[in-house]
Enzyme design. Structure first.
Site, PDB file in Angstrom:
ATOM      1  N   CYS A 113       0.856  -1.402   0.020  1.00  0.00           N
ATOM      2  CA  CYS A 113       0.010   0.010   0.005  1.00  0.00           C
ATOM      3  C   CYS A 113       0.662   1.238  -0.163  1.00  0.00           C
ATOM      4  CB  CYS A 113      -0.878   0.141   1.133  1.00  0.00           C
ATOM      5  SG  CYS A 113      -1.950  -1.400   1.316  1.00  0.00           S
ATOM      6  N   HIS A 249      -3.433   6.952   3.378  1.00  0.00           N
ATOM      7  CA  HIS A 249      -3.822   5.758   2.770  1.00  0.00           C
ATOM      8  C   HIS A 249      -5.023   5.497   3.163  1.00  0.00           C
ATOM      9  CE1 HIS A 249      -3.992   1.737   1.459  1.00  0.00           C
ATOM     10  NE2 HIS A 249      -3.714   1.035   2.622  1.00  0.00           N
ATOM     11  N   ASN A 279     -10.268  -0.175   0.181  1.00  0.00           N
ATOM     12  CA  ASN A 279      -8.803  -0.014   0.420  1.00  0.00           C
ATOM     13  C   ASN A 279      -8.207  -0.432  -1.063  1.00  0.00           C
ATOM     14  OD1 ASN A 279      -6.145  -0.409   0.521  1.00  0.00           O
ATOM     15  ND2 ASN A 279      -6.424  -1.779   2.541  1.00  0.00           N
TER      16      ASN A 279
HETATM   17  O1  UT7 Z   1      -3.936  -1.549   3.778  1.00  0.00           O
HETATM   18  C1  UT7 Z   1      -2.733  -2.017   4.303  1.00  0.00           C
HETATM   19  C2  UT7 Z   1      -3.058  -2.073   5.680  1.00  0.00           C
HETATM   20  N1  UT7 Z   1      -4.391  -2.931   6.024  1.00  0.00           N
HETATM   21  C3  UT7 Z   1      -5.101  -2.517   6.994  1.00  0.00           C
HETATM   22  O2  UT7 Z   1      -4.666  -1.398   7.380  1.00  0.00           O
HETATM   23  C4  UT7 Z   1      -6.240  -3.148   7.711  1.00  0.00           C
HETATM   24  C5  UT7 Z   1      -6.115  -3.136   9.257  1.00  0.00           C
HETATM   25  N2  UT7 Z   1      -7.396  -3.869   9.866  1.00  0.00           N
HETATM   26  C6  UT7 Z   1      -8.522  -3.307   9.746  1.00  0.00           C
HETATM   27  O3  UT7 Z   1      -8.939  -2.713   8.957  1.00  0.00           O
HETATM   28  C7  UT7 Z   1      -9.605  -4.074  10.574  1.00  0.00           C
HETATM   29  O4  UT7 Z   1      -8.565  -4.798  11.623  1.00  0.00           O
HETATM   30  C8  UT7 Z   1     -10.547  -5.009  10.179  1.00  0.00           C
HETATM   31  C9  UT7 Z   1     -11.665  -4.068   9.329  1.00  0.00           C
HETATM   32  C10 UT7 Z   1      -9.785  -5.941   8.994  1.00  0.00           C
HETATM   33  C11 UT7 Z   1     -11.277  -5.852  10.986  1.00  0.00           C
HETATM   34  O5  UT7 Z   1     -11.609  -4.903  12.076  1.00  0.00           O
HETATM   35  P1  UT7 Z   1     -11.784  -5.244  13.589  1.00  0.00           P
HETATM   36  O6  UT7 Z   1     -12.284  -4.250  14.174  1.00  0.00           O
HETATM   37  O7  UT7 Z   1     -10.132  -5.176  13.861  1.00  0.00           O
HETATM   38  O8  UT7 Z   1     -12.470  -6.806  13.600  1.00  0.00           O
HETATM   39  P2  UT7 Z   1     -11.687  -8.161  14.062  1.00  0.00           P
HETATM   40  O9  UT7 Z   1     -10.902  -8.485  13.013  1.00  0.00           O
HETATM   41  O10 UT7 Z   1     -11.249  -8.134  15.641  1.00  0.00           O
HETATM   42  O11 UT7 Z   1     -12.998  -9.076  14.172  1.00  0.00           O
HETATM   43  C12 UT7 Z   1     -14.049  -8.847  14.682  1.00  0.00           C
HETATM   44  C13 UT7 Z   1     -15.368  -9.897  14.674  1.00  0.00           C
HETATM   45  C14 UT7 Z   1     -14.828 -11.098  14.560  1.00  0.00           C
HETATM   46  O12 UT7 Z   1     -15.835 -12.063  15.217  1.00  0.00           O
HETATM   47  P3  UT7 Z   1     -15.557 -12.575  16.650  1.00  0.00           P
HETATM   48  O13 UT7 Z   1     -14.390 -13.208  16.842  1.00  0.00           O
HETATM   49  O14 UT7 Z   1     -15.525 -11.170  17.601  1.00  0.00           O
HETATM   50  O15 UT7 Z   1     -16.946 -13.414  16.949  1.00  0.00           O
HETATM   51  C15 UT7 Z   1     -14.718 -11.745  13.055  1.00  0.00           C
HETATM   52  O16 UT7 Z   1     -15.060 -12.770  12.779  1.00  0.00           O
HETATM   53  O17 UT7 Z   1     -15.898  -9.595  13.499  1.00  0.00           O
HETATM   54  C16 UT7 Z   1     -15.787 -10.653  12.681  1.00  0.00           C
HETATM   55  N3  UT7 Z   1     -15.826 -10.335  11.141  1.00  0.00           N
HETATM   56  C17 UT7 Z   1     -16.835 -10.139  10.565  1.00  0.00           C
HETATM   57  N4  UT7 Z   1     -18.239 -10.034  10.896  1.00  0.00           N
HETATM   58  C18 UT7 Z   1     -18.930  -9.588   9.632  1.00  0.00           C
HETATM   59  C19 UT7 Z   1     -14.678 -10.375  10.533  1.00  0.00           C
HETATM   60  N5  UT7 Z   1     -15.025 -10.075   9.383  1.00  0.00           N
HETATM   61  C20 UT7 Z   1     -16.306  -9.738   9.130  1.00  0.00           C
HETATM   62  C21 UT7 Z   1     -17.286  -9.484   8.313  1.00  0.00           C
HETATM   63  N6  UT7 Z   1     -18.462  -9.191   8.508  1.00  0.00           N
HETATM   64  N7  UT7 Z   1     -16.740  -9.000   6.907  1.00  0.00           N
END
Ligand code: UT7
Length: 322
Positions: A113, A249, A279
């Site tokens: 990125c 970004h 993204n």
């Molecule tokens: O571009 C280069 C760098 N990339 C980034 O900067 C991305 C950085 N990370 C992020 O943007 C975020 O961490 C995400 C958007 C990827 C995820 O958000 P989060 O608040 O960190 O969520 P999480 O990974 O902690 O997941 C929370 C919950 C999980 O369920 P449990 O374990 O709490 O039951 C996931 O399974 O959300 C669940 N989950 C979803 N639910 C519905 C993960 N993806 C989804 C989804 N829809 N698409």
């Protein structure tokens, strides 16, 4: 003193739009989860037959038109991308040929990125030293071809597109400084497992997908984006209130908000396109920049800060007088 200055900007987004409602029909997700966790409402997706170079050509032509330059004027091409058409020849040579640009040095820069900011930083040095007079700098991705559409934790995040600028020498301040960094110890938090010298033949395309520990990436992203932005401001003795625009970004609205908060920068000064583009990796900053230049928010003479972070981890900031 010779500066490199952005003479024109351009962008291209594939026509096909994938909304959160569309994704609800594909994986176990919801518009509400995607909006509240990422801010994303829609993203553009390239057609099967479109190549990343096709997106680049359209964005580049758009930038060249706005700069008032022709193919004959271009004497160097830089492309930041993680999703090139081919392993080789490099994508910049493909674009050169498609656009009828005369023989010149063609660089492809892979820094995930941060690819556009890495490319812009290198291009700036060629212009400042007088080795190049009219450089095309492009950030582009068809990153959705690296996605597993059954993996809800990544497939809702990404989109395709290309953004471009034309860089020319100027006696007036343009790019003031660039600040790049990388730390390879974080490879396992964000990577694509298939490469040439590891297992390209063995893995097969179907076995591969973007691997990301989202939560861990999130934390390092906020810390690093803040630090490198501050580094660029400090290096130029610029107070935060002198800065007109931050173009970060566009990975996640919460990352953008947290970075702005740490910098103590009001969100009114932050360009946001993650809602409509998702993204787009290396394309995200030049896309956002072009949107804000063309809608009149970013004006000539204003102070603008690009702030990038991506897999590697790689990062970079560019402070410029537009
Ligand atoms: O571009 C280069 C760098 N990339 C980034 O900067 C991305 C950085 N990370 C992020 O943007 C975020 O961490 C995400 C958007 C990827 C995820 O958000 P989060 O608040 O960190 O969520 P999480 O990974 O902690 O997941 C929370 C919950 C999980 O369920 P449990 O374990 O709490 O039951 C996931 O399974 O959300 C669940 N989950 C979803 N639910 C519905 C993960 N993806 C989804 C989804 N829809 N698409």
């Amino acid at each position: 003193m010779i500066y490199s200055k952005i003479a024109g900007t351009g962008r291209y987004l594939p026509e096909r739009i994938l909304t959160n409602a569309d994704l609800e029909k594909m994986v176990d997700t919801s518009d509400e989860w995607i909006r509240t966790r990422t801010g994303i409402e829609q993203r553009h997706i390239a057609d099967e037959e479109q190549m990343t170079s096709d997106l680049c050509v359209k964005a580049a032509q758009n930038a060249m038109d706005s700069a008032g330059v022709a193919a004959d004027d271009i004497d160097m091409i830089f492309v930041g991308t993680t999703s090139p058409d081919l392993i080789f020849p490099n994508i910049a040579t493909i674009i050169q040929h498609k656009m009828g640009i005369p023989a010149c040095a063609c660089y492809a820069v892979e820094a995930a990125c941060s690819g556009f900011v890495y490319a812009l930083s290198a291009a700036d040095k060629f212009v400042r030293t007088g080795d190049a007079k009219c450089v095309l700098v492009i950030g582009a991705e068809i990153i959705t071809k690296l996605i597993d559409w059954d993996d809800r934790s990544t497939c809702v995040l990404f989109g395709d597109g290309a953004g471009a600028v034309v860089l020319k020498p100027s006696g007036e301040p343009g790019i003031l400084s660039t600040h790049l960094g990388a730390d390879g110890q974080y490879q396992q938090l964000l990577y694509y497992p298939v490469g040439v010298s590891n297992n390209l033949a063995a893995a097969g395309v179907g076995d591969s997908r973007i691997m990301m520990s989202g939560n861990d990436v999130f934390k390092v992203a906020v810390k690093t984006l803040t630090a490198v932005a501050q580094e660029a401001l400090d290096a130029n003795d610029v107070d935060l209130d002198e800065l007109d625009w931050l173009v970060p970004h566009q990975a996640n609205l919460r990352i953008i908000q947290a970075t702005a908060k740490r910098l103590k920068l009001p969100m009114e000064k932050v360009i946001q396109t993650v809602q409509i583009h998702g993204n787009t990796s290396a394309a995200s900053i030049p896309l956002a920049f072009d949107v804000a230049v063309r809608d009149g928010r970013i004006k000539r003479g204003q102070l603008v800060l690009f702030d990038a972070f991506g897999g590697g981890f790689t990062w970079g900031a560019v402070l410029l007088r537009y």
